[in-house]
Structure formats: C-alpha cells, structure tokens
Design a protein around this motif. Structure first.
Motif, PDB file in Angstrom:
ATOM      1  N   LYS A 100      52.831  84.901  55.045  1.00 15.57           N
ATOM      2  CA  LYS A 100      54.313  84.360  54.814  1.00 15.57           C
ATOM      3  C   LYS A 100      54.852  84.867  56.343  1.00 15.57           C
ATOM      4  CE  LYS A 100      55.248  83.365  50.561  1.00 15.57           C
ATOM      5  NZ  LYS A 100      55.494  83.708  49.116  1.00 15.57           N
ATOM      6  N   TYR A 112      51.748  78.272  39.293  1.00 14.08           N
ATOM      7  CA  TYR A 112      51.587  78.873  40.447  1.00 14.08           C
ATOM      8  C   TYR A 112      51.987  80.257  40.335  1.00 14.08           C
ATOM      9  CZ  TYR A 112      52.387  79.592  45.506  1.00 14.08           C
ATOM     10  OH  TYR A 112      52.640  80.023  47.045  1.00 14.08           O
ATOM     11  N   ASN A 132      55.807  79.565  40.576  1.00 13.45           N
ATOM     12  CA  ASN A 132      56.435  78.538  41.127  1.00 13.45           C
ATOM     13  C   ASN A 132      55.739  77.461  40.001  1.00 13.45           C
ATOM     14  OD1 ASN A 132      57.680  79.317  43.158  1.00 13.45           O
ATOM     15  ND2 ASN A 132      55.624  79.821  44.204  1.00 13.45           N
ATOM     16  N   PRO A 186      51.022  76.296  51.578  1.00 12.12           N
ATOM     17  CA  PRO A 186      49.608  75.163  51.774  1.00 12.12           C
ATOM     18  C   PRO A 186      48.482  75.428  50.785  1.00 12.12           C
ATOM     19  CG  PRO A 186      49.640  77.203  53.387  1.00 12.12           C
ATOM     20  CD  PRO A 186      50.991  77.468  52.577  1.00 12.12           C
TER      21      PRO A 186
END
Ligand code: AMP
Ligand code: GLY
Length: 433
Positions: free
Chosen positions: A217, A276, A292, A298
């Motif tokens: 991140k 996710y 998520n 990505p």
C-alpha cells in the motif's frame, strides 16, 4: 456469442475484459466507462463514454439498448451504490452483489457487527460508537488501536496507532472527527502480523478461492510514504505466499464461507460476486481486517491471467448459484504499477508517457490514462500495470522489472516489490510474532 456489459475503466476492468474475451464461448463486450482506457477500447464492441459511472439513469438506458446476457461491475463505487439492483430491475444478473450485500464493503461497522453476531472467528476486539460516550476509555483499554471511518474512503479513512496516531488524544480527536462526519466510528484492536489478500468467487453459497496475493500500500520503497491504492502485488506458484503457515489460507477461507452464509441470513439475499478478504497472519492464526465486494486492483491482474476455467462460465455460475470448481495455473506473478510523479498527494497529470515493446512473459494493463490520437497521457492515478508471469517469483520479478524500467515520462514505481529481500522481511516478521 454472449453479450456482456462491463462497468468500469481501470486496469482491473482491463484484465476482466481480457479474461472474458479468452472464453471459448466468445463474447461481445459493452463497456460503460468514464475515461478512455485504450486497452478496454480495443476489446470492446461498444465503448460508452459517460460523465460519471454513478449516473445509473444512463446505465439503465445503456442496458436496455444492449440487453446483455449479464453484467460485470468492476469498481467499488458502483457495487456499493447498487448498480446490481438497477440491472436486476431489468432482469439482468450481475457479477457484483446487490446493495444490501455490498454493505460488506460499504460499511465497516456492518461487517464487524455481522462477524460478531454470527460468532465468526478472526475479529479483533472492537466497538462501534455513535456518540463519544466511553470512546476515550475504549482507546485507553486497547492500548494499540485502529480508528475507522465508516464509509467508502479508499483506505484513507483508517488510522492506526503508532503509524498515524501517536497518543490517546490524537486517536480520540480523529474518532470524534469521524463521528461528526458519518454519525458513527469503529474503534478496534490493532493486529500485529503480515497482511494478505484472499479473493473468492461467491455465488451466495459456494466459495471458490483464487491464489493468495500480497499488496503493497505504501508509495515508496521499504514500505515508506503515504498509503496508495496499491503499488504492486505478487502471488506464488503454489497459490500460497512465502510467509504463510500451513493452515492460514484455510483459516481465511473458513471465515469467508461463514461470512457469506451470515450475509444471507442477515439480509435474505445471496452475495453474488467477489468476496475479497483483507487478512492478517497474526501470532495465533488469521485476523480479518476487512472485506471488499469486488476484485482487488491490482490483485485481479495477478490471478485472472492464471485462470484456466472458462471465465464466462464462472460468471454465469455465480449468477445462477451453481459454482463448482475453478482452476488456476501454477505460476508465480509479480506486478508493479507505474504511477505519476507526486502520486498519491500531488500527481502529475496530462503528460505523455512512452511505452516500449513489452517483453515476452509480461502482461501490461492500462489504468488511469487518457488515450488521445497522438498517444497515452497520465490522468492522475495508477497508470500502467506490468505483470511478470513465470515459474518462480524470482523470474516473475525480473520480468516485471525489465518492463517497468522502460516506461518514459514523469513517473515512478517500486523497485522492491516481489524481490527476495522484501519477501524475506515478511518472513522475518512472521518468525518474530
Ligand atoms: P482497510 O481500509 O480496512 O483495509 O484498512 C486500511 C489498512 O489499515 C489495512 O490495509 C491495514 O494495513 C490497516 N488496518 C486496518 N485494520 C487494522 C487492524 N485491526 N490492525 C492492524 N492494521 C489494520
Ligand atoms: N488492492 C487494494 C484494493 O483493491 O482495494
């Protein structure tokens, strides 16, 4: 020939489009986009450029015109805002959950409370506050803590003690700020360990995992600098990650299965799409950081190029509720993003970049760029993703590195992603837990 409506215009949607196009069934893609992504434009039968992806009236008329067999909702914004519900009114099924299920991503409080209510493991100690009563005391009790704004904030609403917050006063002040903005705030225990992503195809009942992935991140090498959408990722040929212990992926999978079941019990609706999970391998197992409700960006570009199963069939099975199995190639991947100088705080925009020939074994996906007649221009966020795919992480890293270093323009990338040195650091963190 299937007709598929794809919402979104980033690198994640580029790889989704490419993978749908690989299906032996054949398909025509109708893309609902708000930027000129040259990769997607090349794959689309029709590319509908709109001012805002959130204009669901325009989405509705596009869907009526196209009459797709199904839709694929790429970005978090449109998943959480309920694009699936709009399409369902037209009897069009989507890969991407209906709004009530998308709260899994849209509200951190919803997810924490769901996991607690159904007794699912992996949760940190937490409390959801709607007033400041007891807030300071809870921060003091936790010692090391995390403050989470409730809504979709692109990760920017989360502040961690020791990293962004350096005293009880600072934590309290930020929590009150969140309370004033959203009417509620989540305070939770800070996990110590190593993060990983586990994404799963979910039809509401069946949960089929993809290979594990690790994201990076922070903007700069050595995990320094501000948080970003993710500067790069890797996955390993055995579908686990070098720092994980036997059983970690299974533990994460078990949490996702239980959460999928809990969402149905709680809302009466099946979650259809991608769950996710952001997990952390901690001393005594696996902690759940968040969910998520869509593919990672990505992460999608690490796993979809390895998918051996017909992706159109997988999508139709998600919608029909009869997922059976998926298969991925046993290859390692390393992805590095090219981003504008100054990203994320003050990114260069509107400047041209030059891309060399892409080496064999590397895939390139277009992200935040603007295709103009004379070339490709930066548009302010993560611009190009290069994925090296090989039998080993070492070779995949070498491939990705050879491709990113050839891009010319006011850009940068993280050289250290996927290197043996950085991966070894994660292994050491695990050894010291
Ligand atoms: P989120 O938006 O929930 O993904 O949070 C953003 C980042 O904050 C995560 O990627 C983690 O690095 C960190 N984070 C969130 N929750 C926790 C937690 N309970 N313990 C440690 N770090 C956390
Ligand atoms: N990889 C971060 C995200 O997709 O949210």
């Amino acid at each position: 020939m299937k007709k598929i409506l794809l919402i979104g215009n980033g690198a994640r949607e580029h790889v989704i489009a490419e993978t749908l196009k690989r299906s032996p069934q054949g398909c025509e893609l109708f893309v609902f986009a708000s930027a000129n992504n040259p990769g997607l434009m090349a794959l689309a039968k029709e590319y509908r450029l709109v001012k805002s992806l959130n204009d669901f009236e325009v989405l509705r008329s596009f869907a009526i015109e196209v009459r797709p067999d199904f839709a694929f909702i790429g970005p978090d914004g449109q998943v959480v805002a309920g694009a699936a519900d709009v399409l369902l009114e037209l009897e069009i099924g989507s890969v991407g959950p209906v709004k009530i299920c998308a709260q899994l991503e849209g509200s951190k409080a919803f997810t924490r409370e769901l996991v607690a209510k159904y007794g699912i493991e992996g949760s940190p100690k937490f409390k959801v506050f709607v007033t400041a009563d007891g807030l300071r005391e809870f921060i003091e009790e936790l010692g090391e803590y995390v403050v989470k704004a409730d809504g979709l904030t692109g990760g920017k609403g989360v502040k961690v003690s020791g990293e962004h917050l350096h005293s009880v006063d600072e934590g309290f002040a930020y929590a009150v700020e969140c309370l004033n903005a959203d009417g509620r705030v989540v305070i939770e225990e800070k996990f110590i360990g190593v993060e990983f992503s586990l994404m799963s195809f979910v039809d509401g009942v069946h949960v089929l995992d993809m290979p594990g992935v690790q994201d990076h991140k922070r903007a700069h090498e050595g995990d320094t600098g501000p948080n970003t959408g993710g500067m790069g990722t890797y996955s390993d040929a055995n579908h686990s990650l070098p720092f994980l212990r036997p059983g970690d992926l299974e533990a994460a999978h078990a949490i996702t299965v239980k959460v999928a079941e809990a969402i149905y019990k709680e809302t009466g609706k099946y979650f259809k799409g991608i769950m996710y999970g952001g997990f952390m391998a901690v001393r005594n197992g696996v902690g759940l950081i968040e969910y998520n409700a869509r593919f990672g960006d990505p992460e999608a570009m690490n796993v979809l190029p390895l998918l051996k199963t017909d992706f159109i069939d997988v999508c139709e099975r998600i919608i029909a509720g009869n997922l059976e199995s998926v298969e991925f190639e046993n290859k390692a991947t390393v992805l590095k993003y090219i981003v504008p100088e100054g990203y994320p705080e003050n990114p260069r925009k509107g400047e041209k970049i030059e891309i060399d020939e892409i080496p064999a074994g590397v895939k390139m996906y277009y992200g935040s760029v603007d295709a103009r007649p004379d070339g490709v221009y930066l548009s302010g966020s993560r611009a190009l993703a290069f994925v090296g795919i090989a039998d080993s992480l070492e070779e995949a890293e070498r491939l990705a590195q050879s491709a990113v270093s050839s891009v010319k323009g006011p850009v940068f990338y993280r050289k250290d992603i996927g290197t043996a040195e950085l991966i070894q650091k994660r292994v050491e963190v695990m050894n010291q837990l």
